[in-house]
Design a protein around this motif. Structure first.
Motif, PDB file in Angstrom:
ATOM      1  N   ASN A 198       0.844  -1.196   0.000  1.00  0.00           N
ATOM      2  CA  ASN A 198       0.000   0.000   0.000  1.00  0.00           C
ATOM      3  C   ASN A 198       0.881   1.249   0.000  1.00  0.00           C
ATOM      4  OD1 ASN A 198      -2.533  -1.345   0.122  1.00  0.00           O
ATOM      5  ND2 ASN A 198      -2.175  -1.773   2.297  1.00  0.00           N
ATOM      6  N   ILE A 199       0.654   2.109  -0.963  1.00  0.00           N
ATOM      7  CA  ILE A 199       1.382   3.377  -1.050  1.00  0.00           C
ATOM      8  C   ILE A 199       0.370   4.495  -0.823  1.00  0.00           C
ATOM      9  CG2 ILE A 199       2.819   4.858  -2.494  1.00  0.00           C
ATOM     10  CD1 ILE A 199       3.625   2.360  -4.041  1.00  0.00           C
ATOM     11  N   SER A 200       0.641   5.347   0.122  1.00  0.00           N
ATOM     12  CA  SER A 200      -0.318   6.384   0.493  1.00  0.00           C
ATOM     13  C   SER A 200      -0.498   7.403  -0.633  1.00  0.00           C
ATOM     14  CB  SER A 200       0.147   7.105   1.761  1.00  0.00           C
ATOM     15  OG  SER A 200       1.289   7.908   1.485  1.00  0.00           O
ATOM     16  N   ARG A 201      -1.645   8.034  -0.627  1.00  0.00           N
ATOM     17  CA  ARG A 201      -1.929   9.073  -1.614  1.00  0.00           C
ATOM     18  C   ARG A 201      -0.927  10.225  -1.476  1.00  0.00           C
ATOM     19  NH1 ARG A 201      -7.887  11.925  -2.367  1.00  0.00           N
ATOM     20  NH2 ARG A 201      -7.310  13.377  -4.009  1.00  0.00           N
ATOM     21  N   LYS A 202      -0.551  10.534  -0.229  1.00  0.00           N
ATOM     22  CA  LYS A 202       0.405  11.607   0.011  1.00  0.00           C
ATOM     23  C   LYS A 202       1.744  11.300  -0.643  1.00  0.00           C
ATOM     24  CE  LYS A 202       2.675  14.217   3.707  1.00  0.00           C
ATOM     25  NZ  LYS A 202       2.818  14.395   5.180  1.00  0.00           N
ATOM     26  N   LEU A 203       2.228  10.056  -0.490  1.00  0.00           N
ATOM     27  CA  LEU A 203       3.514   9.687  -1.078  1.00  0.00           C
ATOM     28  C   LEU A 203       3.440   9.711  -2.614  1.00  0.00           C
ATOM     29  CD1 LEU A 203       6.402   8.814  -0.736  1.00  0.00           C
ATOM     30  CD2 LEU A 203       5.627   6.442  -0.517  1.00  0.00           C
ATOM     31  N   LEU A 204       2.339   9.217  -3.167  1.00  0.00           N
ATOM     32  CA  LEU A 204       2.157   9.262  -4.619  1.00  0.00           C
ATOM     33  C   LEU A 204       2.201  10.701  -5.122  1.00  0.00           C
ATOM     34  CD1 LEU A 204      -0.684   6.602  -5.112  1.00  0.00           C
ATOM     35  CD2 LEU A 204       1.648   6.440  -5.981  1.00  0.00           C
ATOM     36  N   SER A 205       1.553  11.589  -4.396  1.00  0.00           N
ATOM     37  CA  SER A 205       1.540  13.002  -4.769  1.00  0.00           C
ATOM     38  C   SER A 205       2.948  13.592  -4.713  1.00  0.00           C
ATOM     39  CB  SER A 205       0.596  13.788  -3.853  1.00  0.00           C
ATOM     40  OG  SER A 205      -0.731  13.346  -3.999  1.00  0.00           O
ATOM     41  N   GLN A 206       3.698  13.206  -3.682  1.00  0.00           N
ATOM     42  CA  GLN A 206       5.069  13.702  -3.555  1.00  0.00           C
ATOM     43  C   GLN A 206       5.926  13.234  -4.728  1.00  0.00           C
ATOM     44  OE1 GLN A 206       6.127  12.213   0.321  1.00  0.00           O
ATOM     45  NE2 GLN A 206       5.298  13.999   1.406  1.00  0.00           N
ATOM     46  N   TRP A 207       5.712  12.001  -5.185  1.00  0.00           N
ATOM     47  CA  TRP A 207       6.453  11.494  -6.343  1.00  0.00           C
ATOM     48  C   TRP A 207       6.139  12.315  -7.594  1.00  0.00           C
ATOM     49  CZ3 TRP A 207       5.497   5.500  -5.672  1.00  0.00           C
ATOM     50  CH2 TRP A 207       6.326   5.026  -4.642  1.00  0.00           C
ATOM     51  N   VAL A 208       4.849  12.610  -7.775  1.00  0.00           N
ATOM     52  CA  VAL A 208       4.450  13.394  -8.953  1.00  0.00           C
ATOM     53  C   VAL A 208       5.085  14.781  -8.917  1.00  0.00           C
ATOM     54  CG1 VAL A 208       2.502  14.458 -10.158  1.00  0.00           C
ATOM     55  CG2 VAL A 208       2.282  12.136  -9.270  1.00  0.00           C
ATOM     56  N   VAL A 209       5.112  15.393  -7.723  1.00  0.00           N
ATOM     57  CA  VAL A 209       5.722  16.719  -7.589  1.00  0.00           C
ATOM     58  C   VAL A 209       7.210  16.650  -7.934  1.00  0.00           C
ATOM     59  CG1 VAL A 209       6.373  18.526  -5.962  1.00  0.00           C
ATOM     60  CG2 VAL A 209       4.054  17.593  -5.922  1.00  0.00           C
ATOM     61  N   ARG A 210       7.904  15.619  -7.438  1.00  0.00           N
ATOM     62  CA  ARG A 210       9.337  15.483  -7.723  1.00  0.00           C
ATOM     63  C   ARG A 210       9.574  15.273  -9.217  1.00  0.00           C
ATOM     64  NH1 ARG A 210      12.181  11.424  -3.579  1.00  0.00           N
ATOM     65  NH2 ARG A 210      13.988  12.138  -4.793  1.00  0.00           N
ATOM     66  N   CYS A 211       8.703  14.507  -9.853  1.00  0.00           N
ATOM     67  CA  CYS A 211       8.815  14.312 -11.312  1.00  0.00           C
ATOM     68  C   CYS A 211       8.638  15.643 -12.039  1.00  0.00           C
ATOM     69  CB  CYS A 211       7.769  13.310 -11.796  1.00  0.00           C
ATOM     70  SG  CYS A 211       8.101  11.606 -11.340  1.00  0.00           S
ATOM     71  N   GLY A 212       7.637  16.413 -11.613  1.00  0.00           N
ATOM     72  CA  GLY A 212       7.374  17.698 -12.254  1.00  0.00           C
ATOM     73  C   GLY A 212       8.536  18.659 -12.123  1.00  0.00           C
ATOM     74  N   ILE A 213       9.129  18.723 -10.940  1.00  0.00           N
ATOM     75  CA  ILE A 213      10.272  19.611 -10.718  1.00  0.00           C
ATOM     76  C   ILE A 213      11.474  19.158 -11.547  1.00  0.00           C
ATOM     77  CG2 ILE A 213      11.877  20.507  -8.998  1.00  0.00           C
ATOM     78  CD1 ILE A 213       8.956  21.573  -8.823  1.00  0.00           C
ATOM     79  N   ALA A 214      11.661  17.840 -11.663  1.00  0.00           N
ATOM     80  CA  ALA A 214      12.771  17.308 -12.470  1.00  0.00           C
ATOM     81  C   ALA A 214      12.619  17.663 -13.947  1.00  0.00           C
ATOM     82  CB  ALA A 214      12.861  15.793 -12.297  1.00  0.00           C
ATOM     83  N   LEU A 215      11.367  17.775 -14.395  1.00  0.00           N
ATOM     84  CA  LEU A 215      11.094  18.066 -15.811  1.00  0.00           C
ATOM     85  C   LEU A 215      11.077  19.559 -16.121  1.00  0.00           C
ATOM     86  CD1 LEU A 215       8.234  15.449 -16.283  1.00  0.00           C
ATOM     87  CD2 LEU A 215      10.448  15.373 -17.439  1.00  0.00           C
ATOM     88  N   LYS A 216      11.230  20.396 -15.108  1.00  0.00           N
ATOM     89  CA  LYS A 216      11.126  21.843 -15.294  1.00  0.00           C
ATOM     90  C   LYS A 216      12.069  22.397 -16.364  1.00  0.00           C
ATOM     91  CE  LYS A 216      10.946  26.152 -12.594  1.00  0.00           C
ATOM     92  NZ  LYS A 216      11.980  26.908 -13.306  1.00  0.00           N
ATOM     93  N   PRO A 217      13.316  21.909 -16.488  1.00  0.00           N
ATOM     94  CA  PRO A 217      14.184  22.434 -17.555  1.00  0.00           C
ATOM     95  C   PRO A 217      13.595  22.288 -18.957  1.00  0.00           C
ATOM     96  CG  PRO A 217      15.493  21.217 -15.967  1.00  0.00           C
ATOM     97  CD  PRO A 217      14.048  20.981 -15.611  1.00  0.00           C
ATOM     98  N   LEU A 218      12.775  21.251 -19.173  1.00  0.00           N
ATOM     99  CA  LEU A 218      12.148  21.070 -20.485  1.00  0.00           C
ATOM    100  C   LEU A 218      11.095  22.149 -20.724  1.00  0.00           C
ATOM    101  CD1 LEU A 218      11.670  17.185 -20.607  1.00  0.00           C
ATOM    102  CD2 LEU A 218      13.586  18.551 -21.426  1.00  0.00           C
ATOM    103  N   ARG A 219      10.294  22.441 -19.702  1.00  0.00           N
ATOM    104  CA  ARG A 219       9.287  23.504 -19.822  1.00  0.00           C
ATOM    105  C   ARG A 219       9.975  24.842 -20.078  1.00  0.00           C
ATOM    106  NH1 ARG A 219       6.077  26.161 -15.831  1.00  0.00           N
ATOM    107  NH2 ARG A 219       8.069  26.454 -14.768  1.00  0.00           N
ATOM    108  N   ASP A 220      11.065  25.099 -19.355  1.00  0.00           N
ATOM    109  CA  ASP A 220      11.774  26.369 -19.516  1.00  0.00           C
ATOM    110  C   ASP A 220      12.397  26.491 -20.909  1.00  0.00           C
ATOM    111  OD1 ASP A 220      11.061  26.876 -16.928  1.00  0.00           O
ATOM    112  OD2 ASP A 220      13.031  26.431 -16.066  1.00  0.00           O
TER     113      ASP A 220
END
Length: 299
Positions: free
Chosen positions: A3-25
């Protein structure tokens, strides 16, 4: 059975988004270098101690009828400074509605502002009282411009500019003349919707012909409005950003997903592949990981 909590899943998505920021920029950089952009914004809710209303801006750009690059960025409010800061060094054509921040940018001699004729048409369409004959004539003339633009986009750049000069400019000149006369001599109630529509048109007169001068300029801002529509629809499902970091990550992921959709790439395939390659890829060659480059290399 892990079982993976919703909070942890959300944190993973946020980390993925921040990692991808150079592409958006990088996409934003290329959009601004195109010299032809479309801008719009919409409200979104985010949670930071308590529920607040923030704004998600979109900027689309490129030298085509419907530019594929579309990026999003989040701000906590709708202050003019937010968009002015992003576009302070921009040189080229700007399509938008009449929000005050865009009007201020129009004063920049390096920016050619194209106000949206679809918004002008909407103002007159909503004016259902007053001189209905004159209102009908204005709507018919604006409709002629849109019909001519459909033909113009089937032509080469030179032919498009020629058609606009010969057929569209006289229509705009006639609209300007008659609307000025109507405001001066017409018997119109000062608080009526027709009076407001006429005033809206009058305030934009210095900019109404700007789209005639650039081959990739458009009569409307529908490119940005189409890009903002998925946000307006999607927020009914995801409802809010959980934090400022979440809003930043969400805007990055939305930028990549919506750009993939715009060019016909599969967003899931793209993100899975890019996330595997991102950490080992040269920062100086980050443009190679953008959706259009990825799709081109894939095929």
């Amino acid at each position: 059975d892990i079982n993976i909590s919703r909070k942890l899943l959300s944190q993973w998505v946020v980390r993925c988004g921040i990692a991808l920021k150079p592409l958006r920029d990088e996409m934003l950089k290329q959009i601004l270098e195109s010299g032809n952009i479309f801008v719009d914004e919409t409200s979104v809710t985010f949670l930071e101690k308590k529920s607040k209303s923030g704004y998600l801006w979109t900027i689309c750009g490129g030298s085509s009828a419907d530019p594929p690059y579309r990026i999003y960025f989040f701000k906590e409010n709708r202050k003019e400074e937010n968009i002015i800061e992003v576009l302070k060094n921009y040189h080229g054509v700007l399509h938008s509605d009449k929000y005050s921040g865009y009007v201020k940018l129009a004063q920049n001699k390096d920016i050619t502002w194209n106000p949206c004729w679809a918004h002008i048409r909407r103002k007159f369409f909503e004016a259902e009282s007053g001189d209905l004959v004159f209102r009908g004539w204005v709507l018919d003339e604006i409709q002629k411009l849109f019909k001519l633009e459909e033909k113009a986009w089937l032509l080469s750049e030179e032919e498009r500019l020629k058609l606009r000069k010969e057929l569209e400019e006289p229509i705009i000149d006639e609209l300007i003349k008659k609307i000025k006369d109507k405001l001066i001599t017409g018997n119109i109630l000062p608080k009526s919707k027709l009076r407001k529509a006429l005033g809206y048109f009058f305030s934009l007169i210095p900019y109404l012909k700007n789209y005639l001068k650039h081959p990739f300029s458009r009569l409307d801002n529908n490119v940005a409005e189409r890009a903002i529509r998925p946000i307006a629809i999607g927020r009914k499902n995801w409802m809010f950003f959980g934090s400022l970091n979440g809003a930043e990550a969400g805007s990055v992921i939305l930028s990549l997903v919506q750009t993939c959709r715009g060019i016909g790439a599969n967003p899931r395939e793209y993100l899975e592949d890019i996330m595997r390659r991102l950490m080992g890829h040269s920062f100086k060659k980050v443009h190679e990981l953008l959706p259009d480059q990825w799709l081109q290399n894939k095929s």
